[in-house]
Design a protein around this motif. Structure first.
Motif, PDB file in Angstrom:
ATOM      1  N   GLN A  89     -18.737  47.951  81.525  1.00 27.23           N
ATOM      2  CA  GLN A  89     -18.242  48.055  80.159  1.00 27.23           C
ATOM      3  C   GLN A  89     -19.234  48.781  79.268  1.00 27.23           C
ATOM      4  OE1 GLN A  89     -15.072  46.069  78.696  1.00 27.23           O
ATOM      5  NE2 GLN A  89     -15.444  48.104  77.869  1.00 27.23           N
ATOM      6  N   SER A  90     -20.513  48.539  79.472  1.00 26.10           N
ATOM      7  CA  SER A  90     -21.534  49.172  78.639  1.00 26.10           C
ATOM      8  C   SER A  90     -21.553  50.683  78.807  1.00 26.10           C
ATOM      9  CB  SER A  90     -22.914  48.597  78.974  1.00 26.10           C
ATOM     10  OG  SER A  90     -23.380  49.072  80.235  1.00 26.10           O
ATOM     11  N   ALA A  91     -21.074  51.150  79.963  1.00 29.36           N
ATOM     12  CA  ALA A  91     -21.097  52.585  80.240  1.00 29.36           C
ATOM     13  C   ALA A  91     -19.779  53.279  79.921  1.00 29.36           C
ATOM     14  CB  ALA A  91     -21.444  52.808  81.716  1.00 29.36           C
ATOM     15  N   LEU A  92     -18.733  52.483  79.655  1.00 29.60           N
ATOM     16  CA  LEU A  92     -17.392  53.040  79.471  1.00 29.60           C
ATOM     17  C   LEU A  92     -16.747  52.448  78.225  1.00 29.60           C
ATOM     18  CD1 LEU A  92     -16.155  52.795  83.149  1.00 29.60           C
ATOM     19  CD2 LEU A  92     -16.630  54.920  81.928  1.00 29.60           C
ATOM     20  N   ALA A  93     -16.748  53.194  77.149  1.00 32.69           N
ATOM     21  CA  ALA A  93     -16.185  52.681  75.903  1.00 32.69           C
ATOM     22  C   ALA A  93     -14.662  52.611  75.939  1.00 32.69           C
ATOM     23  CB  ALA A  93     -16.626  53.558  74.733  1.00 32.69           C
ATOM     24  N   ASP A  94     -14.025  53.465  76.758  1.00 32.75           N
ATOM     25  CA  ASP A  94     -12.571  53.583  76.724  1.00 32.75           C
ATOM     26  C   ASP A  94     -11.866  52.827  77.844  1.00 32.75           C
ATOM     27  OD1 ASP A  94     -12.842  55.253  74.524  1.00 32.75           O
ATOM     28  OD2 ASP A  94     -12.982  57.050  75.768  1.00 32.75           O
ATOM     29  N   HIS A  95     -12.589  51.994  78.574  1.00 30.22           N
ATOM     30  CA  HIS A  95     -11.986  51.244  79.678  1.00 30.22           C
ATOM     31  C   HIS A  95     -12.416  49.777  79.593  1.00 30.22           C
ATOM     32  CE1 HIS A  95     -10.617  54.841  81.933  1.00 30.22           C
ATOM     33  NE2 HIS A  95     -11.690  55.400  81.379  1.00 30.22           N
ATOM     34  N   VAL A 131     -27.533  37.121  96.232  1.00 30.83           N
ATOM     35  CA  VAL A 131     -26.443  37.663  95.421  1.00 30.83           C
ATOM     36  C   VAL A 131     -26.405  39.177  95.629  1.00 30.83           C
ATOM     37  CG1 VAL A 131     -25.456  37.832  93.109  1.00 30.83           C
ATOM     38  CG2 VAL A 131     -26.873  35.851  93.714  1.00 30.83           C
ATOM     39  N   GLY A 132     -25.547  39.628  96.525  1.00 32.50           N
ATOM     40  CA  GLY A 132     -25.455  41.047  96.826  1.00 32.50           C
ATOM     41  C   GLY A 132     -24.411  41.735  95.954  1.00 32.50           C
ATOM     42  N   ILE A 133     -24.786  42.841  95.336  1.00 33.51           N
ATOM     43  CA  ILE A 133     -23.883  43.567  94.435  1.00 33.51           C
ATOM     44  C   ILE A 133     -23.998  45.062  94.697  1.00 33.51           C
ATOM     45  CG2 ILE A 133     -23.313  44.106  92.025  1.00 33.51           C
ATOM     46  CD1 ILE A 133     -24.489  41.419  91.220  1.00 33.51           C
ATOM     47  N   GLY A 134     -22.854  45.718  94.790  1.00 33.53           N
ATOM     48  CA  GLY A 134     -22.814  47.172  94.890  1.00 33.53           C
ATOM     49  C   GLY A 134     -21.907  47.733  93.809  1.00 33.53           C
ATOM     50  N   ILE A 135     -22.396  48.690  93.049  1.00 35.32           N
ATOM     51  CA  ILE A 135     -21.606  49.315  91.981  1.00 35.32           C
ATOM     52  C   ILE A 135     -21.484  50.807  92.264  1.00 35.32           C
ATOM     53  CG2 ILE A 135     -21.417  49.785  89.514  1.00 35.32           C
ATOM     54  CD1 ILE A 135     -23.008  47.289  88.934  1.00 35.32           C
ATOM     55  N   ASN A 136     -20.248  51.309  92.229  1.00 37.66           N
ATOM     56  CA  ASN A 136     -19.998  52.740  92.423  1.00 37.66           C
ATOM     57  C   ASN A 136     -20.351  53.484  91.133  1.00 37.66           C
ATOM     58  OD1 ASN A 136     -18.892  52.083  94.930  1.00 37.66           O
ATOM     59  ND2 ASN A 136     -16.811  52.021  94.138  1.00 37.66           N
ATOM     60  N   ILE A 137     -21.565  53.958  91.067  1.00 41.10           N
ATOM     61  CA  ILE A 137     -22.007  54.660  89.861  1.00 41.10           C
ATOM     62  C   ILE A 137     -21.640  56.147  89.932  1.00 41.10           C
ATOM     63  CG2 ILE A 137     -24.032  55.412  88.555  1.00 41.10           C
ATOM     64  CD1 ILE A 137     -25.233  52.684  89.039  1.00 41.10           C
ATOM     65  N   MET A 138     -22.034  56.826  91.007  1.00 42.66           N
ATOM     66  CA  MET A 138     -21.803  58.268  91.106  1.00 42.66           C
ATOM     67  C   MET A 138     -20.667  58.635  92.054  1.00 42.66           C
ATOM     68  SD  MET A 138     -23.819  59.577  88.956  1.00 42.66           S
ATOM     69  CE  MET A 138     -23.489  61.285  89.390  1.00 42.66           C
ATOM     70  N   ALA A 148     -10.604  52.983  95.197  1.00 44.29           N
ATOM     71  CA  ALA A 148     -11.886  52.773  94.525  1.00 44.29           C
ATOM     72  C   ALA A 148     -12.137  53.905  93.540  1.00 44.29           C
ATOM     73  CB  ALA A 148     -13.020  52.697  95.549  1.00 44.29           C
ATOM     74  N   VAL A 149     -13.053  53.656  92.615  1.00 44.37           N
ATOM     75  CA  VAL A 149     -13.383  54.622  91.579  1.00 44.37           C
ATOM     76  C   VAL A 149     -14.871  54.504  91.265  1.00 44.37           C
ATOM     77  CG1 VAL A 149     -12.957  53.061  89.624  1.00 44.37           C
ATOM     78  CG2 VAL A 149     -12.578  55.526  89.335  1.00 44.37           C
ATOM     79  N   SER A 150     -15.451  55.572  90.753  1.00 45.54           N
ATOM     80  CA  SER A 150     -16.853  55.532  90.324  1.00 45.54           C
ATOM     81  C   SER A 150     -16.929  55.607  88.812  1.00 45.54           C
ATOM     82  CB  SER A 150     -17.643  56.692  90.941  1.00 45.54           C
ATOM     83  OG  SER A 150     -17.258  57.922  90.363  1.00 45.54           O
ATOM     84  N   LEU A 151     -18.032  55.126  88.259  1.00 45.28           N
ATOM     85  CA  LEU A 151     -18.233  55.218  86.815  1.00 45.28           C
ATOM     86  C   LEU A 151     -18.330  56.674  86.377  1.00 45.28           C
ATOM     87  CD1 LEU A 151     -20.830  52.341  86.234  1.00 45.28           C
ATOM     88  CD2 LEU A 151     -18.353  52.273  85.912  1.00 45.28           C
ATOM     89  N   ALA A 152     -19.007  57.502  87.178  1.00 42.29           N
ATOM     90  CA  ALA A 152     -19.182  58.899  86.806  1.00 42.29           C
ATOM     91  C   ALA A 152     -17.845  59.624  86.707  1.00 42.29           C
ATOM     92  CB  ALA A 152     -20.091  59.599  87.819  1.00 42.29           C
ATOM     93  N   SER A 153     -16.908  59.300  87.607  1.00 41.62           N
ATOM     94  CA  SER A 153     -15.612  59.981  87.585  1.00 41.62           C
ATOM     95  C   SER A 153     -14.815  59.644  86.338  1.00 41.62           C
ATOM     96  CB  SER A 153     -14.800  59.603  88.834  1.00 41.62           C
ATOM     97  OG  SER A 153     -14.382  58.248  88.783  1.00 41.62           O
ATOM     98  N   LEU A 154     -15.194  58.561  85.657  1.00 43.49           N
ATOM     99  CA  LEU A 154     -14.526  58.163  84.416  1.00 43.49           C
ATOM    100  C   LEU A 154     -15.297  58.622  83.181  1.00 43.49           C
ATOM    101  CD1 LEU A 154     -13.513  54.544  85.480  1.00 43.49           C
ATOM    102  CD2 LEU A 154     -12.036  56.558  85.383  1.00 43.49           C
ATOM    103  N   GLY A 155     -16.364  59.384  83.408  1.00 45.04           N
ATOM    104  CA  GLY A 155     -17.108  59.937  82.290  1.00 45.04           C
ATOM    105  C   GLY A 155     -18.349  59.172  81.892  1.00 45.04           C
ATOM    106  N   ALA A 156     -18.702  58.157  82.656  1.00 42.07           N
ATOM    107  CA  ALA A 156     -19.886  57.365  82.309  1.00 42.07           C
ATOM    108  C   ALA A 156     -21.160  58.093  82.689  1.00 42.07           C
ATOM    109  CB  ALA A 156     -19.839  56.018  83.016  1.00 42.07           C
ATOM    110  N   SER A 157     -22.199  57.850  81.924  1.00 39.42           N
ATOM    111  CA  SER A 157     -23.518  58.412  82.208  1.00 39.42           C
ATOM    112  C   SER A 157     -24.524  57.273  82.216  1.00 39.42           C
ATOM    113  CB  SER A 157     -23.898  59.457  81.153  1.00 39.42           C
ATOM    114  OG  SER A 157     -25.192  59.966  81.405  1.00 39.42           O
ATOM    115  N   ILE A 158     -24.805  56.766  83.408  1.00 40.93           N
ATOM    116  CA  ILE A 158     -25.760  55.672  83.564  1.00 40.93           C
ATOM    117  C   ILE A 158     -26.405  55.824  84.931  1.00 40.93           C
ATOM    118  CG2 ILE A 158     -24.020  54.074  84.501  1.00 40.93           C
ATOM    119  CD1 ILE A 158     -25.528  51.797  83.059  1.00 40.93           C
ATOM    120  N   ASN A 159     -27.702  55.596  85.015  1.00 38.81           N
ATOM    121  CA  ASN A 159     -28.377  55.726  86.307  1.00 38.81           C
ATOM    122  C   ASN A 159     -28.565  54.351  86.945  1.00 38.81           C
ATOM    123  OD1 ASN A 159     -31.077  54.586  85.556  1.00 38.81           O
ATOM    124  ND2 ASN A 159     -31.103  56.351  84.170  1.00 38.81           N
ATOM    125  N   PRO A 160     -28.792  54.304  88.251  1.00 34.36           N
ATOM    126  CA  PRO A 160     -28.899  53.018  88.940  1.00 34.36           C
ATOM    127  C   PRO A 160     -29.985  52.102  88.379  1.00 34.36           C
ATOM    128  CG  PRO A 160     -28.539  54.748  90.531  1.00 34.36           C
ATOM    129  CD  PRO A 160     -28.768  55.422  89.209  1.00 34.36           C
TER     130      PRO A 160
END
Length: 247
Positions: A89-95, A131-138, A148-160
């Motif tokens: 949410q912090s990386a995507l204002a419109d979703h 507590v294992g977590i994987g986030i599709n960033i790029m 599945a979808v990545s944050l980057a494909s939705l316009g987000a700009s955040i690094n791991p």
């Protein structure tokens, strides 16, 4: 180290951050410690599924020694889902990221994050939780039955690295709430973000498949499924599939 005092360690390459966490526990580590890898060679998801290793995504595991029953520690999967959703949410204002039972984060019905909680052998009343977590960033894996979808494909700009620091802070927030007040506030916050409440779904269990309506989250974190004829069933483990998506 984060502002909350939790240690973070980055590794260039590892087989699995969950496996490394278990090794650390066996070597005497008690946590809290988060281990992240720039590359995993043998990551895994629920039920032994392979976890796709894609460049510049976030792969991490938190190590925690908890004085509680194993069933109580499992409630922290919902805290992890909330923390991961807040990172997205912090990386995507419109979703608006949603949480899907038991341990996924979705954006527009597509998986952006997976969570796998495991425990290591521990003496006495202590639960050694991973507590294992994987986030599709790029990038996102191409798995037709599990969109599945990545944050980057939705316009987000955040690094791991930034994502991990915020993830740890938010997980610590929810873990503290859980430690003070129990599962109820976690359950309420999770339901406020829940995907599919009131919808029909298929639930695949080890030996059967059920169809019904996801009506609620039980006090212990089980999914409440209303079956045909008004009967209900509590599901503590299984794969849930909603109309319009196969995963």
């Amino acid at each position: 180290m984060t502002a909350s005092g939790v240690r973070i360690e980055w590794l260039d390459e590892i087989d699995s951050t969950n496996e490394e966490s278990r090794r650390r526990f066996r070597a005497g580590e008690i946590g809290p410690l988060w281990i992240a890898a720039r590359r995993q060679t043998a990551g895994r998801g629920r039920r032994g599924r392979a976890w796709a290793d894609l460049s510049r995504n976030l792969y991490c595991s938190g190590l925690y020694s908890l004085k509680c029953m194993p069933g109580e520690a499992a409630q922290l999967s919902f805290a992890a889902a909330l923390a991961a959703a807040e990172v997205c949410q912090s990386a995507l204002a419109d979703h608006t990221p949603k949480v899907k039972w038991p341990n996924d984060v979705l954006i527009d019905g597509q998986k952006v994050c997976g969570i796998l909680l495991e425990s290591a052998d521990a003496p006495g009343q202590v639960v050694q939780l991973v507590v294992g977590i994987g986030i599709n960033i790029m990038a996102a894996p191409d798995i037709p039955e599990r969109p599945a979808v990545s944050l980057a494909s939705l316009g987000a700009s955040i690094n791991p690295a930034t994502a991990l620091e915020f993830l740890v802070e938010r997980f610590e927030h929810w873990r503290s709430v859980w430690a003070r007040e129990g599962f109820t506030p976690i359950r309420e916050a999770w339901l406020a973000r829940a995907h599919g409440v009131g919808q029909r779904c298929l639930v695949r269990l080890e030996n059967e498949t059920l169809e019904g309506v996801f009506t609620d989250l039980a006090a212990d974190g089980s999914l409440k499924l209303e079956l045909a004829g008004g009967q209900s069933r509590l599901i503590s483990a299984g794969d849930v599939f909603f109309p319009g998506a196969l995963g």
